[in-house]
Write a protein that holds these residues in place. Structure first.
Motif, PDB file in Angstrom:
ATOM      1  N   LEU A 258       0.831  -1.207   0.000  1.00  0.00           N
ATOM      2  CA  LEU A 258       0.000   0.000   0.000  1.00  0.00           C
ATOM      3  C   LEU A 258       0.863   1.254   0.000  1.00  0.00           C
ATOM      4  CD1 LEU A 258      -2.942  -0.755   2.465  1.00  0.00           C
ATOM      5  CD2 LEU A 258      -3.082  -0.371   0.012  1.00  0.00           C
ATOM      6  N   LEU A 265      -0.930   6.011  -7.420  1.00  0.00           N
ATOM      7  CA  LEU A 265      -2.367   5.918  -7.642  1.00  0.00           C
ATOM      8  C   LEU A 265      -2.864   7.089  -8.483  1.00  0.00           C
ATOM      9  CD1 LEU A 265      -5.000   4.405  -7.068  1.00  0.00           C
ATOM     10  CD2 LEU A 265      -5.224   5.747  -4.970  1.00  0.00           C
ATOM     11  N   TRP A 270      -3.945   1.913 -10.610  1.00  0.00           N
ATOM     12  CA  TRP A 270      -4.846   1.466  -9.544  1.00  0.00           C
ATOM     13  C   TRP A 270      -4.545   0.042  -9.080  1.00  0.00           C
ATOM     14  CZ3 TRP A 270      -7.291  -2.936 -10.947  1.00  0.00           C
ATOM     15  CH2 TRP A 270      -7.402  -3.200 -12.313  1.00  0.00           C
ATOM     16  N   TRP A 271      -3.991  -0.781  -9.970  1.00  0.00           N
ATOM     17  CA  TRP A 271      -3.748  -2.188  -9.625  1.00  0.00           C
ATOM     18  C   TRP A 271      -2.666  -2.358  -8.563  1.00  0.00           C
ATOM     19  CZ3 TRP A 271      -2.738   0.136 -14.317  1.00  0.00           C
ATOM     20  CH2 TRP A 271      -1.391   0.341 -14.644  1.00  0.00           C
ATOM     21  N   GLN A 272      -1.947  -1.304  -8.235  1.00  0.00           N
ATOM     22  CA  GLN A 272      -0.938  -1.385  -7.190  1.00  0.00           C
ATOM     23  C   GLN A 272      -1.506  -1.100  -5.795  1.00  0.00           C
ATOM     24  OE1 GLN A 272       2.605   0.866  -8.085  1.00  0.00           O
ATOM     25  NE2 GLN A 272       2.510   0.383 -10.278  1.00  0.00           N
ATOM     26  N   VAL A 273      -2.779  -0.663  -5.732  1.00  0.00           N
ATOM     27  CA  VAL A 273      -3.387  -0.304  -4.452  1.00  0.00           C
ATOM     28  C   VAL A 273      -4.660  -1.105  -4.178  1.00  0.00           C
ATOM     29  CG1 VAL A 273      -4.427   1.585  -3.122  1.00  0.00           C
ATOM     30  CG2 VAL A 273      -2.420   2.018  -4.548  1.00  0.00           C
ATOM     31  N   TYR A 274      -5.567  -1.141  -5.144  1.00  0.00           N
ATOM     32  CA  TYR A 274      -6.880  -1.728  -4.903  1.00  0.00           C
ATOM     33  C   TYR A 274      -6.840  -3.218  -4.563  1.00  0.00           C
ATOM     34  CZ  TYR A 274      -8.890   2.658  -6.586  1.00  0.00           C
ATOM     35  OH  TYR A 274      -9.232   3.975  -6.748  1.00  0.00           O
ATOM     36  N   PRO A 275      -6.090  -4.044  -5.280  1.00  0.00           N
ATOM     37  CA  PRO A 275      -6.093  -5.482  -4.928  1.00  0.00           C
ATOM     38  C   PRO A 275      -5.607  -5.753  -3.508  1.00  0.00           C
ATOM     39  CG  PRO A 275      -5.208  -5.162  -7.128  1.00  0.00           C
ATOM     40  CD  PRO A 275      -5.334  -3.804  -6.535  1.00  0.00           C
ATOM     41  N   GLY A 277      -5.596  -3.645  -0.991  1.00  0.00           N
ATOM     42  CA  GLY A 277      -6.582  -3.099  -0.056  1.00  0.00           C
ATOM     43  C   GLY A 277      -7.775  -4.014   0.110  1.00  0.00           C
ATOM     44  N   ILE A 278      -8.235  -4.594  -0.991  1.00  0.00           N
ATOM     45  CA  ILE A 278      -9.359  -5.532  -0.925  1.00  0.00           C
ATOM     46  C   ILE A 278      -8.973  -6.775  -0.128  1.00  0.00           C
ATOM     47  CG2 ILE A 278     -10.802  -7.064  -2.317  1.00  0.00           C
ATOM     48  CD1 ILE A 278     -10.772  -4.912  -4.494  1.00  0.00           C
TER      49      ILE A 278
END
Length: 305
Positions: A258, A265, A270-275, A277-278
């Motif tokens: 993160l 971001l 986005w793929w470096q944060v959202y997965p 985080g989920i």
């Protein structure tokens, strides 16, 4: 005269008020397991945790193998060869999720075990002793509860470096107070029971009472609290990594991902944060769902009749 049309009631069957059989006698643990299995959210939480354990420990062997950096493939979007893309250092994000999740789960479970063992013994000793010793031990718990453990963990990580074992120990040391309080309350109700009085009359010492009678009968409280402790530890480690003081390569966790991905971001990566985080949200929710279900299943007062 024997009535051949009526079969005798087996001794293992419970009898109703009129002497008729109403069903087999079931232990408390079997009833708790049946109640747990009927809770769909609890089963879903257990399945999610099992999935992440398999995903983090077996995934790297099935996927690419050892985590490695390739500067020629930095910041690639999700696509062929990299289902979740790559980060700014050329690491495959999916592979990072597996390796980082392994560290997060290890710290979560190990710190929960340390906190549960120490807290359970402390609470059992305090509740069984009573009087001045009980008051003294609980005042120590109150003092430690007033210390923000995340601040202490941050100082230790900066001063001595963050490792899986080191973070597990320090988080376990500062999370045993709540289990100690809960186990103490359970022991206060158990120590006046007849089986404890009989054990004392038979010559059982204090440690035997704790190990053979009090802690086993407080196991439900301990198990429920452990699930919440795992979730708290995973969040604490993710917070440390997000602040930049977590584990470092080749050992890192989801919080580090993160921290590294947040700077990119705004550039649309986005793929470096959202997965990641989920993943954190899903695992913590699974632990909480599991804890709620275990509390309902193990507590006779909350169990559905």
């Amino acid at each position: 005269m024997t009535n051949l049309g009526t079969s005798p009631i087996p001794p293992e069957l419970a009898r109703g008020p009129e002497g008729g059989a109403i069903g087999p006698i079931q232990s408390g643990w079997r009833l708790a397991a049946r109640e747990f299995a009927q809770n769909k959210l609890a089963v879903a939480g257990l399945v999610v945790l099992v999935f992440f354990v398999v995903f983090c420990y077996l995934g790297p062997f099935v996927y690419h193998g050892p985590l490695s950096s390739n500067l020629d493939t930095t910041n690639l979007p999700p696509g062929a060869g990299h289902p979740l893309g790559t980060d700014n250092q050329g690491f495959d994000v999916l592979e990072e999720l597996m390796v980082g999740g392994r560290a997060a789960l290890e710290i979560g479970f190990l710190s929960a075990i340390i906190g549960m063992v120490w807290g359970a013994v402390w609470g059992a000793m305090s509740g069984l002793a009573g009087g001045l010793l009980d008051g003294f031990l609980m005042r120590i718990v109150d003092v430690l509860l007033s210390i923000p453990f995340l601040f202490v963990v941050l100082i230790v990580a900066v001063r001595y470096g963050a490792t899986i074992l080191g973070l597990s120990v320090i988080i376990g040391i500062f999370t045993w107070q709540v289990p100690a309080r809960l186990v103490r309350g359970e022991v206060l109700t158990l120590r006046v029971r007849d089986f404890v009085s009989a054990a004392r009359a038979a010559g059982s010492g204090r440690m035997r009472l704790i190990n053979r009678h009090l802690l086993p009968n407080s196991l439900g409280v301990i198990i429920v609290t452990a699930t919440f402790s795992v979730a708290d530890a995973i969040l604490a480690v993710a917070t440390l990594g997000f602040l930049g003081y977590g584990l470092q390569y080749p050992t890192f966790d989801w919080g580090d991902m993160l921290n590294n991905g947040l700077s990119y971001l705004q550039d649309g990566y986005w793929w470096q944060v959202y997965p990641v985080g989920i993943c954190i949200i899903v695992v913590v929710m699974a632990c909480n769902l599991l804890g709620d279900a275990l509390r309902d299943a193990l507590d006779v007062r909350l169990r559905r009749r």
